[in-house]
Design an enzyme around this catalytic site. Structure first.
Site, PDB file in Angstrom:
ATOM      1  CD  GLN A 222      13.938 -15.524  -6.780  1.00  0.00           C
ATOM      2  OE1 GLN A 222      13.955 -16.232  -5.786  1.00  0.00           O
ATOM      3  NE2 GLN A 222      13.883 -14.214  -6.697  1.00  0.00           N
ATOM      4  NE  ARG A 372       5.930 -10.980  -1.153  1.00  0.00           N
ATOM      5  CZ  ARG A 372       4.822 -11.649  -1.452  1.00  0.00           C
ATOM      6  NH1 ARG A 372       4.565 -12.798  -0.889  1.00  0.00           N
ATOM      7  NH2 ARG A 372       3.972 -11.178  -2.307  1.00  0.00           N
ATOM      8  CB  CYS A 373      12.901  -7.670   1.913  1.00  0.00           C
ATOM      9  SG  CYS A 373      14.572  -7.787   2.532  1.00  0.00           S
ATOM     10  CD  GLU A 742      11.184  -7.876  -2.913  1.00  0.00           C
ATOM     11  OE1 GLU A 742      11.673  -8.943  -3.311  1.00  0.00           O
ATOM     12  OE2 GLU A 742      11.805  -6.808  -2.960  1.00  0.00           O
TER      13      GLU A 742
END
Ligand code: FAD
Ligand code: FES
Ligand code: FES
Lengths: 788, 159, 292
Positions: A222, A372-373, A742
């Protein structure tokens, strides 16, 4: 917001269909495992069956005897080049391959290189390793006891398993709110270890060209640029310089934070390619992914809330033990070992708060990444939304009314929180009100009371969360010293077509479409005329990558700023072409015209051509711009979620009957994409709330190491999400946008737990840790005398 | 090694394979059709779904040799005459994909399902895709994509 | 996850297959749907030197009614069962069962006979077949034999089949009128094995009492699939009012032998057997009356 551009141009506010879809729909995506190079070797990894053990012998002879096995690499081999250890993002150290001992089950112990995937697997089977098991420490609380065996014997002088202590806030002021409180509540909340489990696992193809000395690595990352720099820093001594390293992040099958760290497999593959001069492919399988890659969460929290009888909250006190596994390999900004956990005062206006976190080493895989945060925000939201609900129930106040009473009011923004954050904008009451209308809250409460009278169990749970995304301002935010800016480079071609490149990397968020829309908005080029590229460090400008919902807030802003630079130059060219003064020109998306005479105009396409064919004297030819955007603040998206559950008294099953999600992420670039992000985020909120957890037995064996027992929800378990939105733009972001990827994952779990507890509070149930399994609910029901 | 002949997307492919070669590896690595993906080791994710003699199956849980003499359809075979099929079009229109990794499997499952069920309810669709995991979309728009395709198929024939 | 190497044969007839099995002995493993065997081979938990693939044997994919039995051939897939009109109309309990096994893709390959032959107490058909009083037809070098399903599961992951025998067919007695059955399973999510499952088949006589044909089978609450014989004995001859259902379900729970595992503690599973048994009986009774 009504769009300013036509649907053909497709600027902000249009649900433009995604530019990336045509290739994926035809099976023409290019993911790492699709990359095949001539003469490529396959790497497979031998992993430890023990959670803590001394390695007494490694016998590779049988493996090497298998036709097609090219080599077996061990820690000793890497030690010759001092590559057996590597630094983590938190400046701790992690083994690439062990020389002395293993620290968790499934740790890499040796690597087999072979001419095919199948032979490599046979090779792995044939490597014989002898271990001497050592005492295993699984529980972080026990790890911190004085008599616990010290795990990091590699660290000279280390006498315990304590990694760090971190605290934030005004302790004295907080303690005072508790002394003066009319009501206090306390809860132990465990937020379990979970795994992002993107459907594509991690892997790479490393190719070191011995002739040119250039290393090219296709890898599931990423953050390609940061990886390049890390590789250069770690392997500089063996001759890898940053200008000769190219990281390519091709199509990525989901990231969610799991593709930020550098895993040993990548490093071994690179080392193997450098040693053999051949391309080396390493693709982990799902079990390796679940058992060895970075986990998220694993916070053992004790939370206390102080308040008045009328429902006013005054103080928050949190103590936490963070289980990091055997090394702190979290992906956090350097200054914040507990991430942004201190956003934990949430949506509420309270006087004082104090947070303490202690990191502990255990015999588990390293991690502490997001799921996802944004950097521990879920932990923060879960804590405050749970403990607030406990207090509301404790004083007998409706949880919605309790929240309205304590929300930060719209007129208080920008709001300085008790823990020092400056919230940019918000209207929390509006979001909660809308959610209540959508779900018909008052009717539901009536129905709940009727059902309760009949002995049926229904619960309604609210979560009014505040997110903090878009890290971040360089004053406070860096990763390994690299400031957390991001970048955009836009080039306009003579014929009015555009290529734009970014330092971020989409893993499904649709950047190719969203960034094009920002350019369309700012410059008026149709989205169809704009190509977006990311992920190749040889061509893209430097950026810190995509995680923590930072792409829109940071790279999106860079994109707008770069476009504005182009527009400034375009104005000069237009003035020249129109023989007018720059100040007399007015812009509307797609053209400059002379004030008062709209016929005297030049389109952006005409200007583009002129930039190369007829540029004004004294102005450089060409039309391109780069922007490195250093955000002045973070952005604070928020929302209110309401969940309704029915509980089966016989089996303990929880059925989510309805779930309404109202989100506010400021101005929206592509409503279709935003809604899709929320659906996905909600499902990744449901997952840890009800299904997912990585557990270990006493010996450190992973009990959820495959999709057999690590339970990703299917379409059947997933509720029919109902979504809505309010819009409170960010005042400091150039587009007024906040980032949304998110929010839903952060906000959803608390709504679900709050609903389940709400259904059972009258029975004496105060709290339940996620995941809420039927077995746990059954136990609570039976303990409190309820049965079928 | 054994000789096999598998018709993939209408084309015969002869190959010498080890009996243990999994169909998914045959498709991806021997035929280089990389649209079919791998997402797990335990037959749970459905990223590898292909249609084998008309039925959607997990190609990671079939040996290539079992497909000898049979017909396989993969995601690469869905487009006809340069036109996406209705389900592919549905995924595009309804934003049924994000990272795209689960998408080929979802398309292949739907290929069989919609042939046998012209007017599926939402619950039927959700059950039909319960062997295909998606981590990105929350399934909402995948369901809509199926509904879109079902509608188109009812209106205007096959595909 | 790559299986170890093996030899492969795909005989074209049952005789050939039996001959091969006889020759290879314990070196051979039969491959039918492959949905249990191949995952185990990929994890290298099973590494048979020789695979005998029976999928190329013609004529084994029938679902028919003959001589008072529903007959399910060795190559009938779960999804065939789901779609069969005969099964849907006469054996809703089989539709209950198949529709909670794995997922639609696995069911397109997995065979009903393989589901029994695998001998896994977590599989769902065994309980249902116990409730239905099914008979397993095995064919081997010594000819064909019938094995009542209650004798088919002697121990964990073991069946009454010899290494050289093939499960050719499952025979289920066609139930008399006024019969109803149901299978209920609690799973953590689709694709999961049962935390517990209960199959109930009941036939009522003219006065509405339960006849001697009652069957109750339990999934994944013991080392083998369990026939709840005491609960069966209890319901026989009884009017199944609320009190009787309650008592029967408690007896069935007492016959389960679950262990603590990742799906939950033993006492939870035992209580699930109670809850599911009661519900399955009620559902079965509804079906007797023509409900669905
Ligand atoms: C993701 C997943 C989830 C699953 N969930 C469930 C579930 O919830 N409930 C459930 O019941 N099952 C479940 N299964 C298992 C599935 O139903 C299997 O297919 C079944 O257990 C075996 O049937 P098969 O035809 O695939 O047999 P195979 O895998 O081919 O064989 C299994 C075993 O039986 C033997 N065998 C097979 N057929 C015969 C025969 N005719 N004669 C003699 N021996 C034979 C084989 O040698 C082998 O030892 C699941 C499978 C998967 C992959
Ligand atoms: S790869 Fe996951 S089911 Fe085939
Ligand atoms: S779109 Fe990413 S897994 Fe489905």
């Amino acid at each position: 917001m009504t769009p300013r551009t036509s649907p053909e141009v497709g600027g902000m506010g249009h649900s433009v269909k995604r530019k990336e879809d045509p290739r994926f729909l035809r099976g023409q995506g290019n993911y790492v495992d699709d990359v095949v190079l001539p003469d490529m070797l396959y790497l497979d990894i031998v992993r430890s069956p023990y959670a803590h053990a001394k390695i007494t012998n490694i016998d590779t002879s049988k493996a090497l005897a298998i036709p097609g096995v090219a080599a077996v690499i061990t820690g000793k081999d890497l030690a010759q080049y001092n590559l057996h250890w590597m630094p983590t993002l938190m400046s701790d150290t992690q083994m690439v391959l062990p020389v002395e001992k293993v620290m968790y089950q499934a740790q890499e112990v040796a690597a087999v290189l072979a001419t095919s995937r199948y032979v490599a697997a046979d090779g792995v089977d044939a490597v014989e390793i002898d271990y001497d098991p050592l005492p295993v420490v699984v529980d972080p609380k026990k790890a911190l006891l004085p008599d616990a065996p010290v795990l990091r014997t590699d660290k000279e002088g280390k006498k315990d398993n304590h990694i760090w202590h971190w605290e934030w806030g005004d302790k004295a002021a907080t303690d005072k709110t508790f002394q003066e409180a009319e009501v206090t509540v306390q809860e132990d909340i465990y937020i379990p270890r979970i795994h992002v489990s993107s459907i594509e696992t991690c892997g790479c193809v490393a190719h070191f060209n011995k002739v040119t000395g250039k290393l090219t690595v296709w890898m599931t990352t990423q953050a390609p640029h940061a990886i390049r720099t890390v590789f250069a820093l770690v392997a500089g001594h063996v001759g890898l310089a940053e200008h000769k390293i190219q990281i390519i992040s091709p199509d990525i099958g989901g990231g969610f934070g799991g593709k930020v760290p550098v895993y040993p497999g990548y490093v071994i593959a690179v080392a193997a390619s450098v040693l053999t001069g051949k391309p080396v492919k390493w693709i982990e399988d799902r079990m390796e992914n679940l058992q060895a890659d970075s986990f998220a969460r694993d916070y053992h929290i004790s939370a206390e809330l102080a308040g008045k009888k009328d429902g006013t909250i005054t103080g928050l006190r949190i103590k936490t033990i963070a289980d990091h596994g055997y090394t702190d390999a979290a992906a956090n900004p350097s200054k914040f070992p507990a991430g942004l956990f201190h956003i934990c005062t949430g949506s509420y206006d309270l006087k004082a708060a104090h947070v303490e976190v202690d990191g502990a080493y255990t015999n588990k895989p390293p991690g502490g990444i997001a799921y996802r945060c944004s950097f521990r925000v879920t932990e923060a939201v879960h804590t405050i939304e749970r403990i607030a609900d406990v207090m509301a129930h404790e004083i007998g106040m409706d949880p919605a009314e309790f929240r309205f009473k304590n929300f930060i009011k719209p007129e208080q923004f920008p709001y300085k929180s008790a823990l020092g954050w400056e919230y940019d904008s918000g209207n929390y009451a509006a979001a909660l009100k809308l959610a209540m209308e959508r779900i018909e809250y008052d009717e539901l409460r009536k129905e709940q009371a009727e059902k309760r009278a009949r002995g049926e169990l229904t619960g309604i749970g609210i979560s009014s969360f505040t997110e903090i995304v878009g890290a971040g301002p360089s004053k406070h935010f860096d990763i390994l010293g690299l400031k957390m800016f991001d970048s955009a480079e836009i080039r306009v071609h003579p014929t009015g077509k555009v290529i734009a490149r970014f330092g971020t990397k989409s893993q499904g968020q649709g950047h190719e479409t969203t960034y094009a829309q920002i350019i369309a908005e700012e410059l008026g080029f149709p989205v169809a005329d704009i190509a977006v590229e990311e992920g190749d460090t040889d061509t893209a400008p430097y950026g810190l990558g995509t995680y923590a919902s930072r792409s829109t807030p940071v790279a999106g802003a860079a994109c707008a700023m770069a476009a504005r630079k182009i527009r400034d130059k375009a104005r000069k060219i237009a003035a020249y072409l129109l023989e007018a003064h720059e100040d007399d020109l007015e812009w509307e998306p797609g053209k400059f015209f002379v004030k008062g005479s709209p016929d005297r105009a030049k389109t952006i396409q005409e200007i583009s051509l002129a930039a190369y064919t007829n540029h004004p004297p004294g102005v450089e030819a060409g039309l391109e711009a780069v922007d490195y955007y250093d955000p002045p603040n973070l952005t604070y998206p928020f929302g209110s979620y309401i969940c309704v559950v029915d509980i089966d008294k016989g089996t303990g099953e929880v059925k989510i009957r309805r779930f309404v999600a109202v989100d506010d992420c400021g101005n929206i670039i592509n409503p279709m994409i935003v809604e899709g992000q929320i659906h996905g985020g909600l499902t990744m909120g449901l997952a840890p709330a009800m299904y997912e957890e990585i557990q270990y037995d006493e010996s450190g064996n992973n009990l959820n190491g495959s999709f057999m027992n690590y339970l990703l929800p299917t379409a059947v378990e997933t509720p029919k999400w109902e979504t809505d939105k309010t819009c409170t733009p960010s005042p400091h972001h150039p587009l007024g946008a906040k980032g949304v990827g998110e929010s839903a994952t952060v906000g959803a779990p608390a709504a679900i737990v709050n609903a389940v507890v709400d259904a059972m509070w009258h029975l004496g149930v105060r709290h339940i840790d996620i995941p809420i399994t039927p077995a746990k609910v059954w136990k609570l029901l039976r303990e409190n005398g309820v049965s079928e | 090694m054994a000789a096999i002949n598998v018709k993939v997307n209408g084309v015969d492919h002869k190959a010498e394979v080890e009996p243990r070669l999994l169909l998914v590896h045959f498709i991806r690595e021997v035929l280089r059709l990389t649209g079919t993906h791998i997402g797990c080791d335990t037959s749970h994710c459905g990223a590898c779904t292909v249609v084998l003699d008309g039925r959607a199956v997990k190609s990671c849980t079939v040996f290539a040799i079992q497909a000898d003499g049979r017909e396989v359809l993969t995601v690469e075979g869905l487009e006809q005459d340069g036109k996406l099929n209705h389900l592919q079009e549905g995924f595009f229109q309804e934003h049924g994909l994000q990272c795209g990794f689960c998408t080929p499997g979802m398309l292949m499952t739907g290929y069989e399902f919609l042939k046998n069920n012209a007017e599926p309810s939402e619950d039927e669709i959700r059950h039909a895709i319960s062997g295909n995991l998606c981590r990105c979309t929350g399934y909402v728009n995948i369901v809509k994509a199926y509904q879109y395709a079902a509608q188109k198929m009812r209106e205007g024939g096959a595909q | 996850m790559i299986p170890r190497s093996f030899e492969y044969s795909a005989p074209g007839t049952l005789d050939e297959a039996v001959a091969l099995l006889q020759k290879l002995g314990s070196d051979a493993k039969i491959l039918s749907g492959g949905q249990s065997l191949i995952p185990m081979m990929k994890l290298r938990l099973a590494s048979p030197p020789h695979i005998v693939d029976i999928n190329r044997i013609p004529g084994l994919d029938y679902i028919t009614e003959k001589d008072g039995f529903l007959r399910i051939g060795a190559l009938v897939r779960e999804s065939d069962l789901e779609r069969s009109e005969l099964v849907r109309s006469r054996f809703p309990i089989l539709v209950d069962t198949t529709s909670v096994i794995a997922d639609p893709l696995v069911r397109n390959q997995a065979t009903v006979c393989g589901n029994l032959a695998h001998g896994d107490p977590a599989n769902d058909h065994p309980a249902t077949m116990l409730a239905l009083g099914a008979i397993v037809v095995a064919v081997g070098p010594r000819g064909e034999r019938d094995v009542p399903v209650e004798n088919f599961f002697p121990a964990l992951f073991t069946t009454a089949l010899e290494a050289d025998e093939i499960l050719r067919e499952i025979k289920i007695p066609i139930p008399p009128p006024s019969t109803g059955g149901a299978y209920l399973k609690l799973e953590r999510k689709v694709g999961d094995y049962a935390t517990a499952g209960v199959a109930v088949q009941i036939t009522l006589n003219n006065s509405g009492a339960c006849t001697a044909a009652a069957g109750i089978g339990l999934t994944n609450v013991g080392f083998t699939p369990i026939k709840a014989v005491k609960a069966e004995a209890f319901v026989k001859g009884k009017q199944l009012d609320q009190a009787a259902v309650k008592q029967a379900s408690e007896i069935a729970a007492g016959e389960s032998h679950p262990v603590d595992d990742i799906r939950g503690p033993a006492d939870y599973k035992r209580d699930l057997v109670r809850v599911l048994t009661a519900r399955a009986i009620v559902r079965a009774l509804e079906r007797v009356k023509g409900g669905v």
